[in-house]
Design an enzyme around this catalytic site. Structure first.
Site: not given
Ligand code: GLA
Length: 715
Positions: A460, A529
């Site tokens: 990420d 997300d």
């Molecule tokens: C980002 C990702 C999510 C999750 C969060 C965790 O927003 O896109 O899917 O993994 O971080 O903090």
């Protein structure tokens, strides 16, 4: 026949792909221009075009020729958008490149042409590289700049080093297609008339970006999903970038694509080389659908590290429990996931350091002792005993100021002296341009993967880069914008080479890091997300313009959706998520036994059809997703899968038939019920394409009706 043909006397080079030709020419005035880009022609047909070049005549105010150049420089009588901008010692600009030779080379998987140029006075060497493959219509281009001066000579300041400029052939009008968006609303397709002047898509955030993605497609305003000419340009790069189209009054349009954002400079020192990332171009006369399929095929054949691998169905508890993870609760939910047929269990954020929320812990990559008193071993083993592979969320480029790492190495973050370090999500960005930071990141990732046999990492990157300084590189700090991204690539590449079984998902607050650069080293992307099936339809529609379903992760989560509050039936949520790489992300403890049973059935069904979805040719059918009836069809060998969506009941009835595409007209296709395998109605490809697949009975209900149809070619 070699795909690269040359006429050295006339200085013409012609690159052929299965269906297209791309040709260049060093004009009598020494400029390297694009001669042709379109349907396939032989070199004998292309060469005479040198005589027919009709550069509109200029005036003493402008010479319109620079749009046709392959790498227009800032210099001479050019006033367009430069693809290459160099300041030489003494502040001298206006590069003067002279042709210095060509090289053609057969490579393992394609053919490559290099065209070399040198500046008439300064020791600057510029090579334009071209690569074509025998079975892809994508042409790949990039550029290398080299300072040929002796040690101690002054550097050249590179203000712009694009990977190449592409000329769209003359047409009566132009339209562009691109995507825009934001966090939780990525890849929204925009198709608009191309204005005169300069039209720029760019990203200054340091990831690929949520608000634009590095590609642009052009047509003359008449192309449709399955008909018409389309030219596409993309950039394979995951840091800041700029793509500028310039449409001229004289009737020309060029697109220049390159890394770095405006204002970023690079000091090219003696003996140093600067190699740009690839820009990719594709031409088709089969409409936007054919353009997408050409991109997808190219991605599967030449970009993705393991295109042949069938992507597993994963479970991730992020939306179910957010940061609240521990050994016992993860194992409990893992049991439920395994029972549904999930193949890969991924633990998301919250497992390390003091990371119980987003305020602390990033950088401290050891298991939180309160949550995992015996380390990650028991969870990893437990997950494996349940028959699933084990994956973990990581965010290696980031640090919370409240972490042991930051307390020990505050200098590792990207920052300028005398300037604030602005936090976003309470975090700062580590400078992956630094050798010590990369060594640290590779060290812990390598141990983590090795110690627990980690099968999958969700990598990420949850904030944009700001205050982009690199104090140790005073005077040349801008290289941070390039070196950070290269550093990320390097750590991923090293990790993959020591752990060839490891699979990686690219994530940046959802779909903020998707491009052909990151896809060369990751297996799939966390698309957004936003898991609301309705919003996902338009997000996935935009994503599919360039990127294949095998790289598009999609989860079924809870309803009402935690981000949007929308209630959508489970079946519809499955049908949307099944059109990519299916995952489950809901709180399974709260699903009823009927919902769990349905989920089990859909997961089993997905496994039967996923090869067609992940490896097949994709066709987008019907109306714009979310408005009226839309569908996605996949064709792979004898297998055909169609998902039909009709989210809103309307006053008028849903269409009765959906005309399929891409079938063998003379073959017969039989319907096979997805969950029961029961065989049904048979029709020829011709009927299914001309009259269509009957759909009204499948989507006749009220809101949120959807269907998944499987057909098999039987003879
Ligand atoms: C980002 C990702 C999510 C999750 C969060 C965790 O927003 O896109 O899917 O993994 O971080 O903090």
């Amino acid at each position: 026949m070699t795909p690269i043909a040359a006429d050295p006397d006339r200085r013409v080079w012609s690159l052929s792909t299965p269906n297209t030709t791309y040709a260049m020419h060093v004009a009598p005035d020494g400029r390297l221009v694009q001669l042709y880009w379109g349907a396939r022609l032989s070199v004998d047909e292309v060469v005479p075009l040198t005589q027919q070049r009709t550069t509109a005549s200029g005036s003493s105010f402008h010479l319109p020729g620079d749009v046709e150049e392959q790498l227009p420089v800032d210099g001479g009588t050019r006033w367009g958008v430069p693809s290459l901008q160099v300041t030489f010692p003494g502040g001298v600009r206006s590069a003067e490149l002279e042709f210095a030779g060509d090289t053609v080379e057969a490579e393992e998987n394609g053919h490559r042409l290099d065209l070399a140029f040198t500046d008439g006075h300064f020791p600057l060497h510029v090579v334009l590289h071209y690569r074509v493959r025998e079975d892809s219509d994508v042409v790949e281009r990039w550029v290398t700049l080299k300072h040929l001066g002796a040690e101690g000579e002054e550097p050249f300041v590179i203000g712009r080093a694009d990977s190449g400029s592409w000329l769209a052939p003359e047409r009566a009008d132009y339209r562009y297609s691109a995507v825009t968006g934001a966090w939780a609303a990525e890849t929204q397709l925009v198709r608009e008339h191309m204005p005169f002047g300069e039209f720029t898509l760019a990203n200054r955030c340091g990831n690929t970006g949520h608000h634009a993605n590095p590609w642009l497609m052009l047509d003359d305003g008449t192309a449709t999903e399955e008909h018409g000419e389309v030219w596409g340009v993309a950039l394979a790069w995951s840091g800041t970038w700029r793509i500028t189209a310039q449409r001229r009054f004289e009737g020309r349009l060029a697109v220049t694509a390159g890394f770095g954002h405006d204002g970023v400079t690079w000091q090219l020192r003696p003996a140093e080389e600067l190699t740009t990332p690839p820009t990719l171009g594709v031409y088709t006369d089969g409409g936007f659908g054919a353009a997408s399929r050409a991109w997808h095929r190219h991605a599967r054949a030449y970009v993705l590290p393991h295109p042949e691998a069938v992507r597993p169905v994963l479970y991730n508890s992020w939306e179910a429990v957010w940061f609240d993870v521990n050994e016992q609760s993860q194992l409990e939910i893992a049991r439920k996931a395994a029972d549904l047929g999930v193949e890969l269990f991924v633990m998301d954020d919250g497992w390390f350091g003091k990371r119980t929320n987003d305020r602390a812990g990033l950088g401290d990559w050891w298991p939180n002792p309160d949550r995992f008193p015996n380390g990650l071993g028991p969870l990893a083993d437990g997950v494996r005993k349940l028959g699933m592979a084990f994956g973990l969320w990581v965010e290696p480029e980031m640090v919370n100021p409240d972490s042991d790492l930051y307390r020990a190495h505050p200098d590792w973050t990207i920052h300028f002296p005398h300037r604030r370090r602005d936090e976003l999500r309470q975090q700062l960005v580590l400078n992956f341009g630094r050798d010590d930071v990369r060594a640290w990141a590779h060290g812990w990732l390598d141990r983590l993967v090795a110690d627990h046999g980690i099968d999958f990492l969700k990598w990420d990157m949850n904030r944009a880069i700001s205050q982009g300084g690199w104090p140790e590189r005073a005077g040349d700090q801008d290289r941070l914008w390039i070196e950070h991204t290269r550093g990320v690539y390097e750590v991923i590449d090293r990790l993959r080479s020591t752990h060839p079984r490891l699979r990686i998902e690219s994530c940046s607050g959802g779909g903020g890091r998707v491009d052909y650069g990151i896809l060369a080293r990751t297996d799939e992307v966390w698309t957004s997300d936003n898991t609301d099936a309705y919003h996902r339809q338009s997000i996935q529609h935009g994503y599919s313009q360039l990127y294949p379903a095998a790289a598009m992760a999609a989860w079924v989560t809870d309803s009402p959706n935690p981000i949007t509050g929308r209630t959508v039936p489970l079946e519809y949520r499955f049908h949307v998520a099944m059109s990519g790489v299916l995952g489950i992300g809901g709180n399974l403890h709260e699903w009823s036994s009927e919902e769990l049973a349905q989920a089990r059935e859909w997961i089993a069904a997905y496994k039967r059809i996923r090869v067609a979805i992940q490896h097949g040719d994709q066709y987008r059918l019907g109306a714009e997703p979310g408005r009226g009836l839309s569908a996605v069809e996949y064709v792979h060998g004898d297998d055909v899968v169609v998902f039909v969506y009709h989210p809103h009941a309307t006053v008028s009835p849903a269409p009765g038939h959906l005309r399929l595409v891409g079938l063998d007209p003379d073959a017969s296709y039989q319907e096979v019920a997805l969950t029961t395998g029961e065989r049904g109605h048979t029709a020829t490809g011709r009927v299914l394409m001309a009259a269509g697949l009957p759909v009204r009975r499948r989507v006749a209900g009220g809101d949120w009706s959807s269907a998944a149809v499987r057909l098999q070619r039987i003879r």
